[in-house]
Structure formats: structure tokens, C-alpha cells
Scaffold this motif. Sequence first.
Motif, PDB file in Angstrom:
ATOM      1  N   VAL A  55     -65.179  75.469 128.814  1.00  0.00           N
ATOM      2  CA  VAL A  55     -63.850  75.179 128.950  1.00  0.00           C
ATOM      3  C   VAL A  55     -63.671  74.585 130.539  1.00  0.00           C
ATOM      4  O   VAL A  55     -63.212  73.625 130.737  1.00  0.00           O
ATOM      5  CB  VAL A  55     -63.016  76.342 128.647  1.00  0.00           C
ATOM      6  CG1 VAL A  55     -61.338  75.907 128.852  1.00  0.00           C
ATOM      7  CG2 VAL A  55     -63.051  76.795 127.441  1.00  0.00           C
TER       8      VAL A  55
ATOM      9  N   ASN B 230     -67.715  73.320 118.089  1.00  0.00           N
ATOM     10  CA  ASN B 230     -66.183  72.865 118.329  1.00  0.00           C
ATOM     11  C   ASN B 230     -66.366  71.786 117.269  1.00  0.00           C
ATOM     12  O   ASN B 230     -64.986  71.669 116.536  1.00  0.00           O
ATOM     13  CB  ASN B 230     -66.116  72.307 119.600  1.00  0.00           C
ATOM     14  CG  ASN B 230     -64.939  71.300 119.951  1.00  0.00           C
ATOM     15  OD1 ASN B 230     -63.853  71.952 119.998  1.00  0.00           O
ATOM     16  ND2 ASN B 230     -64.821  70.192 119.751  1.00  0.00           N
TER      17      ASN B 230
ATOM     18  N   ASN C 298     -61.339  72.613 124.709  1.00  0.00           N
ATOM     19  CA  ASN C 298     -61.402  74.025 124.716  1.00  0.00           C
ATOM     20  C   ASN C 298     -62.444  74.516 123.591  1.00  0.00           C
ATOM     21  O   ASN C 298     -61.742  75.409 122.436  1.00  0.00           O
ATOM     22  CB  ASN C 298     -60.072  74.740 124.469  1.00  0.00           C
ATOM     23  CG  ASN C 298     -60.081  76.241 125.024  1.00  0.00           C
ATOM     24  OD1 ASN C 298     -61.162  76.814 124.891  1.00  0.00           O
ATOM     25  ND2 ASN C 298     -58.806  77.062 125.302  1.00  0.00           N
TER      26      ASN C 298
ATOM     27  N   THR D 161     -64.214  77.101 123.521  1.00  0.00           N
ATOM     28  CA  THR D 161     -64.111  78.684 123.196  1.00  0.00           C
ATOM     29  C   THR D 161     -62.898  78.898 122.174  1.00  0.00           C
ATOM     30  O   THR D 161     -63.263  79.862 121.439  1.00  0.00           O
ATOM     31  CB  THR D 161     -63.996  79.416 124.827  1.00  0.00           C
ATOM     32  OG1 THR D 161     -64.688  79.113 125.631  1.00  0.00           O
ATOM     33  CG2 THR D 161     -63.867  80.907 124.609  1.00  0.00           C
TER      34      THR D 161
ATOM     35  N   GLN E 111     -66.295  80.995 128.775  1.00  0.00           N
ATOM     36  CA  GLN E 111     -65.603  79.746 128.967  1.00  0.00           C
ATOM     37  C   GLN E 111     -65.933  78.789 130.017  1.00  0.00           C
ATOM     38  O   GLN E 111     -65.451  77.972 130.550  1.00  0.00           O
ATOM     39  CB  GLN E 111     -64.049  80.161 129.401  1.00  0.00           C
ATOM     40  CG  GLN E 111     -63.485  81.177 128.353  1.00  0.00           C
ATOM     41  CD  GLN E 111     -62.008  81.308 128.396  1.00  0.00           C
ATOM     42  OE1 GLN E 111     -61.270  80.420 128.666  1.00  0.00           O
ATOM     43  NE2 GLN E 111     -61.721  82.436 128.607  1.00  0.00           N
TER      44      GLN E 111
ATOM     45  N   CYS F  26     -71.066  70.745 128.166  1.00  0.00           N
ATOM     46  CA  CYS F  26     -70.494  72.021 127.706  1.00  0.00           C
ATOM     47  C   CYS F  26     -71.599  72.843 127.461  1.00  0.00           C
ATOM     48  O   CYS F  26     -72.005  74.212 127.698  1.00  0.00           O
ATOM     49  CB  CYS F  26     -69.602  72.048 126.361  1.00  0.00           C
ATOM     50  SG  CYS F  26     -70.170  71.313 125.045  1.00  0.00           S
TER      51      CYS F  26
ATOM     52  N   GLU G 158     -61.458  68.035 128.769  1.00  0.00           N
ATOM     53  CA  GLU G 158     -60.371  69.167 129.010  1.00  0.00           C
ATOM     54  C   GLU G 158     -60.147  69.833 127.508  1.00  0.00           C
ATOM     55  O   GLU G 158     -59.230  70.240 127.245  1.00  0.00           O
ATOM     56  CB  GLU G 158     -59.154  68.889 129.825  1.00  0.00           C
ATOM     57  CG  GLU G 158     -59.414  68.246 130.966  1.00  0.00           C
ATOM     58  CD  GLU G 158     -58.046  67.953 131.849  1.00  0.00           C
ATOM     59  OE1 GLU G 158     -57.099  67.878 131.021  1.00  0.00           O
ATOM     60  OE2 GLU G 158     -58.098  67.985 132.983  1.00  0.00           O
TER      61      GLU G 158
END
Lengths: 109, 240
Positions: free
Chosen positions: B211, B174, B219, B221, B208, B154, B217
Amino acid sequence: MIGVRLYMLQRLTALIMAPLVIGHIAVMIYAVQGGLSASEILGRTQGSLLWALFYGTFAVAVALHAAIGLRAIIHETFGLGGKSLAILTLGIFALLGGMGLHAVYAVTA
Amino acid sequence: MSDDASLKVSVWRGAEAGSFETFDVPMQESQTVLDLVAWVQQNADPTLAYRYACRVGMCGSCAMMVNGVPRWTCRTHVSKVAKDGTVEIAPLRNLPVIKDLAVDMDPFFDKWTAAGGAFSPTKSRDDTVEPILPETPERREADAAIECINCAVCYAACDVVSVNPDYLGPAALNRAWSLVNDVKDGALDARLTAVSGAGGCHNCHSQQGCVAHCPNELNPTASIAGLKRATVRAALKGRI
């Protein structure tokens, strides 16, 4: 380059601008459809505290909102940071706010 | 698939300054991109530097740019990414290159720490274990974010990181969000302050990329959006 306070200020100014933009568009449609001349419009705005507050608030909100947005773009595009970025941000705010309020003064004073 | 067939594999050589070197690598059934890199190192050039460990998508150490896209090389089948018999493999974007395909992960983990990534316990070993109910909204948020294995895919995918070196990045934020929702953690306001600075969560443009490319998988964002809401609430209450 955007901390929580600038973030909140940009969202707050967006909240302020949203109804003012709708109001401005409504006024424009009314003025055009009613066939008002420039002098008739000025006759309604000059000396009006309400219109001065309406467009004055709009001009200040735009200047704050745009300066914060441009601050992020300038930092990310040109790598400018620190005091230089702070001065440039304030400069953009002062320029946009000054021009906006000058225009508001011209039609409401 | 014939053993005679081969792929043109372009591999980054050097550090920040360097160039791609192309190798002919035999194609095999169910071949992964990590298999290509291993073949080059074992058969063509033993000086090739790269990083891997588990080979099954658990450790997060083999992430590289494959045809310009950040991926776990161990879980990427060549058949899915080869274009006209060619594959380009480069070190992860947004991180300093040590040599060839190995990047310096220090900036990534430094930011993870700077975002308050370390758990701050509220109980000692003498206390009873706190029951954690999985269906509470906070636990659901924490569980959604907690599966990150810090592969930095990411971070490599994030355009904000590439233009704003101070930005903490999707993985660190995150992680912070998972701890903000952890009722066992006792450093909420310190963590919200840590993610509210010049490189904090408010710099995310919600593009994103994280994402789109997260192999697990997740998220990030959505986690960052949660942090934005939490920091605004804390700021309005004068806590940060």
C-alpha cells in the motif's frame, strides 16, 4: 505456509483465548486482593471440573495458536518447509499442550 | 539549474552477483530517474541493460529500486529522491536479476496465473451483454482493485515475498480479488481455492508495504483481507 484451515484454526483459538485471558486476569486480581494463600487457591481448584475445563481449554487453545504462529515464523526465518515443518509444528503443539495440561492437572486433580 | 551540475549515479551491474558502478550524470530540469538510466546507457555505457516502454506511468515496465525504494523510474523526479547529489539505482527486489537493471518477471506472472488471474467468462459472444451497475458493492470492490498495471512495485516492497518464496504476492492476490467481485466471472470457488494454499492470502502479515509503495495508490492489503474473509466463508460452507 498457512492455508485457510490453519488460518481459521488460529483465529478460532484467538477468539477462545480472549475471554479466557480476561477471566484469568480477573481471577488473579481476586485472588491477590482477597489475600488467598496457595493452599486456599488449591482448595478451590482441586476437584473442580469447571476450573479444569477453563484452564484445560486455555492450554489447548494456546498450544494450537502458538504452534501455528511459530510455524509461520520458522518457515519465514529458517526456510523450513514440507514434512520437517509439519513435524516441528506438531511437536511444538504437543510440547506446549502437554506442559499446559500437566500444569492444569496439577492444580485441579 | 546549471547544466554543469552533475549527480553521482550508482547503477547495479551484473546479475545476482555484481556490484554498483558509479557514473557522473549531468543534472537537468525536471529530470526523472529513467532519464538518468537512459543517459548512462546512451552516453557512458551502451551495454547497460534496463527495461522501459511508455515513459508516462502506464505500462509498468520501468520499475526499479531507487535508493532502496521500489518506484516507477519514469514518474520519479530526481529532485525528490537525490540525497546529497547521489542516487542509487538497483533492479527490483524479490525477482531474479537477468542483467543490470532488468529482472526476470516470470515468477511474478507465474504467481499471477497461479492465483487464478485469468478471467473465466460465463457467457459467449452470442449472449447479450450483461449490464454492470457501477454502484453495487461488488463492482466498487472490483473497480478499486482493477487499476493494477502489474509493475511489480508491490511485489518488490513485500517483506513476506522476500522471506516466503511461495507467497503469491500482493499483485496476484489483488487481481484475484477483482475477479472474485466480478459478476461476469464464473470461477469463484476455483479462484478461492487457488489463493488458499501454502503460499496463499493467509500468509499476508498486513504490513502494508504494498500500500505504501503502489504508484497507483491501490490497496492490495485490503484486497487480501477481502480474500481472507471470502475464503473463510467458502471453507465454512464446504465449497473449498
